[in-house]
Write a protein that holds these residues in place. Structure first.
Motif, short mmCIF file in Angstrom:
data_model
loop_
_atom_site.label_atom_id
_atom_site.label_comp_id
_atom_site.label_asym_id
_atom_site.label_seq_id
_atom_site.Cartn_x
_atom_site.Cartn_y
_atom_site.Cartn_z
N TYR A 260 0.83 -1.19 0.00
CA TYR A 260 0.00 0.00 0.00
C TYR A 260 0.87 1.25 0.00
N THR A 261 0.52 2.21 -0.84
CA THR A 261 1.15 3.52 -0.86
C THR A 261 0.32 4.44 0.01
N LEU A 262 0.98 5.13 0.94
CA LEU A 262 0.27 6.03 1.86
C LEU A 262 0.61 7.48 1.56
N GLY B 242 9.32 8.10 -2.62
CA GLY B 242 8.89 9.37 -2.04
C GLY B 242 7.66 9.23 -1.17
N HIS B 243 7.09 8.04 -1.10
CA HIS B 243 5.92 7.79 -0.26
C HIS B 243 6.22 6.65 0.71
N VAL B 244 5.50 6.66 1.82
CA VAL B 244 5.58 5.55 2.76
C VAL B 244 4.82 4.37 2.15
N LEU B 245 5.39 3.18 2.28
CA LEU B 245 4.75 1.95 1.81
C LEU B 245 4.54 1.01 2.99
N GLU B 246 3.45 0.27 2.97
CA GLU B 246 3.22 -0.80 3.94
C GLU B 246 3.04 -2.10 3.18
N LEU B 247 3.67 -3.14 3.70
CA LEU B 247 3.58 -4.48 3.11
C LEU B 247 2.70 -5.33 4.01
N TRP B 248 1.68 -5.92 3.40
CA TRP B 248 0.72 -6.75 4.13
C TRP B 248 0.53 -8.08 3.42
N LYS C 235 0.37 -7.24 8.99
CA LYS C 235 1.32 -6.23 8.53
C LYS C 235 2.72 -6.79 8.70
N ILE C 236 3.49 -6.75 7.62
CA ILE C 236 4.82 -7.34 7.62
C ILE C 236 5.90 -6.27 7.82
N ALA C 237 5.78 -5.16 7.12
CA ALA C 237 6.82 -4.14 7.19
C ALA C 237 6.30 -2.80 6.70
N GLU C 238 7.04 -1.75 7.07
CA GLU C 238 6.77 -0.40 6.59
C GLU C 238 8.07 0.13 6.01
N PHE C 239 7.97 0.80 4.89
CA PHE C 239 9.14 1.35 4.22
C PHE C 239 8.95 2.85 4.07
#
Length: 61
Positions: free
Chosen positions: A7-9, A39-45, A50-54
């Motif tokens: 997901y792009t936040l 340039g955006h925060v990403l979340e991996l699910w 929820k696995i990780a945030e980048f």
């Protein structure tokens, strides 16, 4: 192979988009998601897990 969602936040933490990814495991999914940081925060699910945030490099310093 498990399915993952990246997901792009926006700056307020709202979902702006989603990329579906088929990866062999969490580590492969993390490597894939990390390549998408632009340039955006990403979340991996994976489903409800929820696995990780980048974060972009400029935000994490």
């Amino acid at each position: 192979m498990p399915g993952y969602y990246i997901y792009t936040l926006d700056n307020d933490g709202h979902v702006q988009g989603r990329v579906n990814a088929i990866c062999e495991d969490d580590e492969q999914a993390k490597r894939y998601a990390e390549q998408l940081v632009d340039g955006h925060v990403l979340e991996l699910w994976q489903e409800a897990r929820k696995i990780a945030e980048f974060k972009p490099h400029k935000l994490s310093q």
